[in-house]
Design a protein around this motif. Structure first.
Motif, PDB file in Angstrom:
ATOM      1  N   CYS A   1     -61.432 -64.651  29.213  1.00  0.00           N
ATOM      2  CA  CYS A   1     -60.940 -65.945  28.749  1.00  0.00           C
ATOM      3  C   CYS A   1     -59.488 -65.785  28.291  1.00  0.00           C
ATOM      4  O   CYS A   1     -59.242 -65.253  27.199  1.00  0.00           O
ATOM      5  N   PRO A   2     -58.517 -66.208  29.090  1.00  0.00           N
ATOM      6  CA  PRO A   2     -57.113 -65.885  28.814  1.00  0.00           C
ATOM      7  C   PRO A   2     -56.485 -66.661  27.667  1.00  0.00           C
ATOM      8  O   PRO A   2     -56.893 -67.777  27.324  1.00  0.00           O
ATOM      9  N   ALA A   3     -55.461 -66.038  27.096  1.00  0.00           N
ATOM     10  CA  ALA A   3     -54.630 -66.692  26.094  1.00  0.00           C
ATOM     11  C   ALA A   3     -53.751 -67.746  26.760  1.00  0.00           C
ATOM     12  O   ALA A   3     -53.535 -67.725  27.983  1.00  0.00           O
TER      13      ALA A   3
ATOM     14  N   GLY B   1     -64.272 -70.568  27.528  1.00  0.00           N
ATOM     15  CA  GLY B   1     -65.145 -69.550  28.086  1.00  0.00           C
ATOM     16  C   GLY B   1     -66.604 -69.949  28.034  1.00  0.00           C
ATOM     17  O   GLY B   1     -67.368 -69.729  28.983  1.00  0.00           O
ATOM     18  N   ALA B   2     -67.017 -70.567  26.923  1.00  0.00           N
ATOM     19  CA  ALA B   2     -68.411 -70.971  26.765  1.00  0.00           C
ATOM     20  C   ALA B   2     -68.826 -71.981  27.828  1.00  0.00           C
ATOM     21  O   ALA B   2     -69.875 -71.829  28.471  1.00  0.00           O
ATOM     22  N   VAL B   3     -68.023 -73.007  28.033  1.00  0.00           N
ATOM     23  CA  VAL B   3     -68.415 -74.041  28.996  1.00  0.00           C
ATOM     24  C   VAL B   3     -68.279 -73.545  30.430  1.00  0.00           C
ATOM     25  O   VAL B   3     -69.074 -73.912  31.303  1.00  0.00           O
ATOM     26  N   PHE B   4     -67.287 -72.699  30.694  1.00  0.00           N
ATOM     27  CA  PHE B   4     -67.134 -72.128  32.035  1.00  0.00           C
ATOM     28  C   PHE B   4     -68.356 -71.276  32.387  1.00  0.00           C
ATOM     29  O   PHE B   4     -68.936 -71.404  33.473  1.00  0.00           O
TER      30      PHE B   4
ATOM     31  N   ALA C   1     -56.282 -81.011  24.412  1.00  0.00           N
ATOM     32  CA  ALA C   1     -56.559 -80.226  25.616  1.00  0.00           C
ATOM     33  C   ALA C   1     -55.415 -79.336  26.049  1.00  0.00           C
ATOM     34  O   ALA C   1     -55.493 -78.705  27.101  1.00  0.00           O
ATOM     35  N   ASP C   2     -54.335 -79.252  25.254  1.00  0.00           N
ATOM     36  CA  ASP C   2     -53.162 -78.527  25.740  1.00  0.00           C
ATOM     37  C   ASP C   2     -53.388 -77.022  25.843  1.00  0.00           C
ATOM     38  O   ASP C   2     -52.637 -76.334  26.543  1.00  0.00           O
ATOM     39  N   ASN C   3     -54.406 -76.479  25.172  1.00  0.00           N
ATOM     40  CA  ASN C   3     -54.769 -75.073  25.362  1.00  0.00           C
ATOM     41  C   ASN C   3     -55.978 -74.897  26.279  1.00  0.00           C
ATOM     42  O   ASN C   3     -55.981 -74.042  27.165  1.00  0.00           O
ATOM     43  N   VAL C   4     -57.034 -75.690  26.058  1.00  0.00           N
ATOM     44  CA  VAL C   4     -58.249 -75.489  26.851  1.00  0.00           C
ATOM     45  C   VAL C   4     -58.026 -75.823  28.325  1.00  0.00           C
ATOM     46  O   VAL C   4     -58.641 -75.201  29.203  1.00  0.00           O
ATOM     47  N   ALA C   5     -57.143 -76.772  28.618  1.00  0.00           N
ATOM     48  CA  ALA C   5     -56.904 -77.140  30.019  1.00  0.00           C
ATOM     49  C   ALA C   5     -56.281 -75.988  30.813  1.00  0.00           C
ATOM     50  O   ALA C   5     -56.803 -75.608  31.869  1.00  0.00           O
ATOM     51  N   PRO C   6     -55.165 -75.379  30.361  1.00  0.00           N
ATOM     52  CA  PRO C   6     -54.633 -74.247  31.137  1.00  0.00           C
ATOM     53  C   PRO C   6     -55.565 -73.040  31.121  1.00  0.00           C
ATOM     54  O   PRO C   6     -55.600 -72.278  32.093  1.00  0.00           O
ATOM     55  N   CYS C   7     -56.335 -72.857  30.049  1.00  0.00           N
ATOM     56  CA  CYS C   7     -57.282 -71.742  30.003  1.00  0.00           C
ATOM     57  C   CYS C   7     -58.329 -71.891  31.108  1.00  0.00           C
ATOM     58  O   CYS C   7     -58.709 -70.916  31.757  1.00  0.00           O
ATOM     59  N   LEU C   8     -58.780 -73.100  31.351  1.00  0.00           N
ATOM     60  CA  LEU C   8     -59.787 -73.342  32.383  1.00  0.00           C
ATOM     61  C   LEU C   8     -59.199 -73.425  33.786  1.00  0.00           C
ATOM     62  O   LEU C   8     -59.780 -72.915  34.747  1.00  0.00           O
TER      63      LEU C   8
ATOM     64  N   GLU D   1     -55.181 -68.577  37.640  1.00  0.00           N
ATOM     65  CA  GLU D   1     -56.620 -68.776  37.785  1.00  0.00           C
ATOM     66  C   GLU D   1     -57.318 -69.339  36.565  1.00  0.00           C
ATOM     67  O   GLU D   1     -58.293 -70.070  36.676  1.00  0.00           O
ATOM     68  N   GLY D   2     -56.886 -68.979  35.374  1.00  0.00           N
ATOM     69  CA  GLY D   2     -57.613 -69.364  34.183  1.00  0.00           C
ATOM     70  C   GLY D   2     -58.805 -68.440  33.949  1.00  0.00           C
ATOM     71  O   GLY D   2     -58.761 -67.262  34.314  1.00  0.00           O
ATOM     72  N   VAL D   3     -59.865 -68.961  33.345  1.00  0.00           N
ATOM     73  CA  VAL D   3     -61.054 -68.163  33.053  1.00  0.00           C
ATOM     74  C   VAL D   3     -61.608 -67.573  34.351  1.00  0.00           C
ATOM     75  O   VAL D   3     -61.711 -68.271  35.366  1.00  0.00           O
ATOM     76  N   THR D   4     -61.957 -66.278  34.312  1.00  0.00           N
ATOM     77  CA  THR D   4     -62.485 -65.630  35.514  1.00  0.00           C
ATOM     78  C   THR D   4     -63.721 -64.804  35.184  1.00  0.00           C
ATOM     79  O   THR D   4     -63.926 -64.394  34.033  1.00  0.00           O
ATOM     80  N   ILE D   5     -64.516 -64.538  36.215  1.00  0.00           N
ATOM     81  CA  ILE D   5     -65.708 -63.703  36.071  1.00  0.00           C
ATOM     82  C   ILE D   5     -65.309 -62.246  36.165  1.00  0.00           C
ATOM     83  O   ILE D   5     -64.531 -61.858  37.047  1.00  0.00           O
ATOM     84  N   ILE D   6     -65.820 -61.416  35.248  1.00  0.00           N
ATOM     85  CA  ILE D   6     -65.617 -59.973  35.293  1.00  0.00           C
ATOM     86  C   ILE D   6     -66.777 -59.385  36.103  1.00  0.00           C
ATOM     87  O   ILE D   6     -67.947 -59.562  35.746  1.00  0.00           O
ATOM     88  N   THR D   7     -66.456 -58.687  37.165  1.00  0.00           N
ATOM     89  CA  THR D   7     -67.496 -58.263  38.096  1.00  0.00           C
ATOM     90  C   THR D   7     -67.961 -56.829  37.925  1.00  0.00           C
ATOM     91  O   THR D   7     -68.897 -56.393  38.571  1.00  0.00           O
ATOM     92  N   ASN D   8     -67.287 -56.035  37.060  1.00  0.00           N
ATOM     93  CA  ASN D   8     -67.691 -54.625  36.936  1.00  0.00           C
ATOM     94  C   ASN D   8     -68.996 -54.482  36.172  1.00  0.00           C
ATOM     95  O   ASN D   8     -69.416 -55.372  35.472  1.00  0.00           O
TER      96      ASN D   8
END
Length: 308
Positions: free
Chosen positions: A8-10, A102-105, A137-144, A301-308
């Motif tokens: 979940c990026p800054a 991150g929670a909603v994603f 939404a100025d932070n959650v929007a770019p994060c998503l 990309e915003g929030v991404t899945i960690i695959t390791n």
């Protein structure tokens, strides 16, 4: 899929001319979360590392955001959430937003994506309100969504994603002091002079035009804040000195990241960004306050899945 691990990026919000409507997503700086399905209804925060935050669902930004999405879907089961904080609370680079987004994603992914990413912003805003006192939404929007985002309106919510010019870099200096978003909002005036509003509207339009046309000069001259920065900068030690140092070393513009205390600078090219990061660090050492310095491209990309 019953469990998911995500990054979940800054983010940087406001960007001087776009209070509560502009934001960008950063690379390499962010939290990690693990979300898993549960047979029990509701949301349970099972673990938090890296910060002293409430485990009670209704007091946690991730918990409130998660409740918003599962209530909308009227689910018969629930979710458990682990939060591993790497973004310090009150840092001004979207700590609460990373948790809410991150929670909603993660829940949306585990449910087979019933909502588009743009639709998730509204749920994440519910969690953001726990930290700041209002939905924005100025932070959650770019994060998503990644990249730059412009919130054109809130009623109804209308978010526009904008690609970043390829050579644009962000530098963030994060002093190890806390400025609560609610406190930073409290110092703002409820009314502003018309002449200041006109300047701010012009800068916001110029900044958006600069992004679309890859005009770095236009981006730079539009990165001015005549409304919020003058009211908040006293909350950040040595703010003017650090900002002026960034500009003197080639930054396109500099200002307060979100509600502060972090100070950001946008730069054209990695070489200038590295020079600006070094000069900002040198300048802030005089305060005796410990700090972190981050150099980042704009995260597409915003929030991404960690695959390791």
């Amino acid at each position: 899929m019953n469990e998911i691990k995500i990054f979940c990026p800054a983010t940087i919000a406001n960007l001087n001319c776009g209070f509560d409507v502009l934001g960008l997503c950063l690379e390499g700086i962010g939290d990690e979360m693990i979300i898993r399905k549960s047979t029990e209804k509701g949301i349970k925060i099972t673990k938090i590392t890296g910060a002293d935050l409430p485990l009670e669902t209704e007091k946690n930004v991730a918990g409130v955001a998660a409740l918003a999405i599962i209530h909308d879907l009227d689910l018969e089961h629930g979710f458990e959430i682990e939060i591993h904080k790497k973004i310090k609370a009150g840092s001004g680079i979207g700590s609460s937003s990373a948790s809410a987004a991150g929670a909603v994603f993660g829940i949306n992914e585990l449910l087979g994506k019933p909502f588009a990413k743009h639709e998730l912003v509204d749920f994440a805003m519910k969690g953001e309100a726990v930290a700041s006192g209002c939905e924005h939404a100025d932070n959650v929007a770019p994060c998503l969504l990644g990249g730059f985002t412009l919130v054109r309106g809130y009623n109804p919510l209308d978010v526009i994603r904008i690609e970043s010019p390829s050579e644009l870099y962000a530098v963030v200096l994060h002093p190890h002091i806390e400025v609560k978003t609610s406190d930073a909002r409290a110092v703002l005036l409820p009314m502003i002079p018309m002449k200041d509003a006109i300047k701010q509207w012009g800068n916001l339009g110029g900044f958006i035009a600069g992004l679309y046309t890859n005009d770095y000069n236009l981006i730079g001259c539009s990165l001015n804040d005549v409304i919020v920065e003058p009211a908040r900068k006293h909350l950040i030690p040595n703010f003017d000195e650090v900002k002026n140092t960034a500009l003197q070393n080639g930054a396109l513009g500099s200002g307060i990241s979100g509600a502060g205390p972090s100070i950001f600078a946008l730069c054209k090219g990695q070489e200038i960004a590295e020079k600006v990061a070094f000069s900002m660090s040198e300048s802030y050492q005089n305060t005796g306050i410990t700090f972190d310095i981050h150099l980042s491209k704009i995260n597409p990309e915003g929030v991404t899945i960690i695959t390791n």
